[in-house]
Write a protein that holds these residues in place. Structure first.
Motif, short mmCIF file in Angstrom:
data_model
loop_
_atom_site.label_atom_id
_atom_site.label_comp_id
_atom_site.label_asym_id
_atom_site.label_seq_id
_atom_site.Cartn_x
_atom_site.Cartn_y
_atom_site.Cartn_z
N LEU A 89 -5.62 9.15 -5.73
CA LEU A 89 -5.47 8.74 -4.34
C LEU A 89 -5.26 7.24 -4.19
O LEU A 89 -5.85 6.44 -4.92
N ALA A 90 -4.45 6.88 -3.20
CA ALA A 90 -4.25 5.48 -2.84
C ALA A 90 -5.37 4.99 -1.93
O ALA A 90 -5.69 3.80 -1.89
N GLN A 144 2.95 -0.96 2.83
CA GLN A 144 2.69 0.21 3.68
C GLN A 144 2.99 1.49 2.93
O GLN A 144 4.11 1.69 2.48
N PRO A 145 2.04 2.41 2.77
CA PRO A 145 0.64 2.21 3.13
C PRO A 145 -0.05 1.30 2.13
O PRO A 145 0.36 1.21 0.97
N CYS A 146 -1.09 0.64 2.58
CA CYS A 146 -1.80 -0.29 1.70
C CYS A 146 -2.65 0.51 0.71
O CYS A 146 -3.44 1.37 1.11
N SER A 172 2.98 -0.45 -4.16
CA SER A 172 2.60 -1.76 -4.70
C SER A 172 1.09 -1.87 -4.84
O SER A 172 0.36 -1.59 -3.89
N LEU A 173 0.65 -2.29 -6.01
CA LEU A 173 -0.76 -2.50 -6.28
C LEU A 173 -0.93 -3.90 -6.88
O LEU A 173 0.01 -4.48 -7.42
N ARG A 174 -2.13 -4.42 -6.80
CA ARG A 174 -2.39 -5.72 -7.41
C ARG A 174 -2.32 -5.59 -8.94
O ARG A 174 -2.89 -4.67 -9.51
N VAL A 175 -1.61 -6.53 -9.57
CA VAL A 175 -1.41 -6.44 -11.02
C VAL A 175 -2.14 -7.54 -11.79
O VAL A 175 -2.01 -7.63 -13.01
N GLN A 226 -8.85 7.93 3.58
CA GLN A 226 -7.76 8.59 4.30
C GLN A 226 -7.12 9.72 3.50
O GLN A 226 -6.21 10.38 3.99
N LYS A 227 -7.57 9.90 2.26
CA LYS A 227 -7.04 10.94 1.36
C LYS A 227 -5.53 10.78 1.13
O LYS A 227 -4.80 11.77 0.96
N THR A 228 -5.07 9.55 1.12
CA THR A 228 -3.65 9.29 0.92
C THR A 228 -3.29 9.39 -0.55
O THR A 228 -3.89 8.70 -1.38
N PRO A 229 -2.36 10.26 -0.91
CA PRO A 229 -1.98 10.36 -2.33
C PRO A 229 -1.33 9.08 -2.82
O PRO A 229 -0.59 8.41 -2.09
N LEU A 230 -1.59 8.74 -4.05
CA LEU A 230 -0.93 7.61 -4.68
C LEU A 230 0.48 8.02 -5.07
O LEU A 230 0.71 9.15 -5.52
#
Length: 371
Positions: free
Chosen positions: A76-77, A234-236, A90-93, A81-85
């Motif tokens: 999950l992202a 978006q989404p964060c 974009s994620l912090r690297v 909110q149960k938002t699937p990844l």
């Protein structure tokens, strides 16, 4: 008539393919396709077992000879909110940022605006070098002797504070050097922070603006950007920290003015794969510049460090290897490229702590592809 490699690409992945010098002249044999498919199935099983559907997840891309053979996300992202990844998110690297900062420095060098042999005082005249000559190359290779500011006492007290570039430099600039510049390798975020300040001084632009205009836009890295305290994606994708006794919490809050040029980028595995393809194809910088960046630095003693300009340099199963990891509260990332096998792997997870770590994940993925 379509090229056999193009046809294969369409079959394997409708999403995209990469044109690189590592790509084979002809399409893989049926036996090779079957072997790769078997390895990818094992990789998928491994990732499914280690990144559960209802927990923080991982985005993955695996490229072999220019073909993306695995492009997927697990977990999950956002837990609330149960938002699937999704793999394009974009994620912090974290410290993978250093590859991009090093490239910006070398771009300015190619334009004749600086030399890596220059003393840093040519651009940061007020920086105390304690009687030593500290070059830009020392910063690039973590051989400056400047202590790592994230490991200094008091860092935890300012971690949530918004700091200017000069304020952050003042936090560590008066600390004594740990060793004579060039004497040994010691990983230091301070060096890459200073490189960001040099980019700003030489270019006349803010670091974030320079990177967007001269690095990200030309290579169409549309999911890569300098992060701020407010996520612009978006989404964060939310970050999480693993609890010792199970479950996940929100990570420690950190002002993104602190990692700066040493670790403040967000990116996607898609963009990281495009980045590596651009390097292999000699885009943005001259091929000889990229080779120099991926060459192990020679210390004062004549021995080599395991680091170039923004990359760790080494071997994986007797093959040349270029890699970098990145850790920042709530996120962890890793990249690795084996030019002889044409294998590139990029992974980003939205959790810190817990097992397996990203280095282990990359080693497992690469081993399964090579076996």
């Amino acid at each position: 008539m379509s090229h056999p490699r193009s046809a294969l690409c369409a079959i394997l992945f409708a999403a995209f393919c990469f044109n690189t010098h590592a790509a084979p002249a002809t399409a893989p044999t049926p036996a090779g396709i079957i072997a790769t498919a078997t390895a990818v199935a094992r990789i998928d099983d491994y990732l499914t077992q280690n990144f559960a559907a209802g927990q923080p997840g991982i985005t993955v891309i695996v490229v072999k000879n220019g073909l993306p053979v695995l492009h997927k996300a697990y977990g999950l992202a956002n837990l609330e909110q149960k938002t699937p990844l999704e793999p394009a998110m974009s994620l912090r690297v974290g410290s993978v940022t250093k590859q991009f900062t090093a490239a910006a420095i070398m771009q300015l060098a190619e334009q004749g605006k600086l030399k890596v042999s220059d003393s840093i005082t040519a651009y940061l005249p007020d920086y105390p070098t304690h009687g030593q000559t500290i070059s830009i190359e020392h910063l690039l290779t973590h051989t400056s002797g400047i202590p790592n500011y994230t490991a200094l006492p008091g860092f935890g007290e300012i971690v949530q504070k918004t700091m200017s570039v000069n304020e952050m430099i003042s936090f560590f600039k008066d600390k004594p050097l740990q060793f004579t510049p060039g004497e040994r390798f010691s990983y230091s975020n301070s060096g890459y922070f200073l490189l960001g300040a040099i980019i700003e001084k030489v270019s006349g632009q803010k670091y974030a603006d320079y990177m967007r205009q001269h690095i990200f836009a030309p290579l169409q890295l549309n999911s890569t950007f300098y992060d701020s305290d407010e996520c612009r994606a978006q989404p964060c994708v939310a970050g999480y920290s693993k609890r010792l006794l199970g479950g996940f919490d929100s990570p420690q809050v950190i002002s993104m003015t602190l990692p700066y040029a040493a670790g403040a980028l967000r990116s996607s595995v898609d963009d990281l794969a495009r980045w590596n393809a651009a390097i292999v194809d000699g885009k943005l910088l001259k091929p000889e510049t990229w080779r120099r960046m991926r060459t192990a630095y020679t210390l004062n003693s004549g021995k080599t460090a395991d680091y170039g300009y923004g990359w760790f340099v080494g071997k994986f199963k007797d093959q040349p290897m270029y890699r970098h990891g990145g850790d920042i509260p709530g996120f962890s990332a890793g990249t690795q490229y084996l030019p002889e096998s044409g294998i590139y792997v990029a992974v980003i997870t939205n959790r810190d702590g817990g097992q397996p770590d990203m280095g282990t994940v990359i080693k497992k993925i690469t081993t399964l592809l090579l076996d």
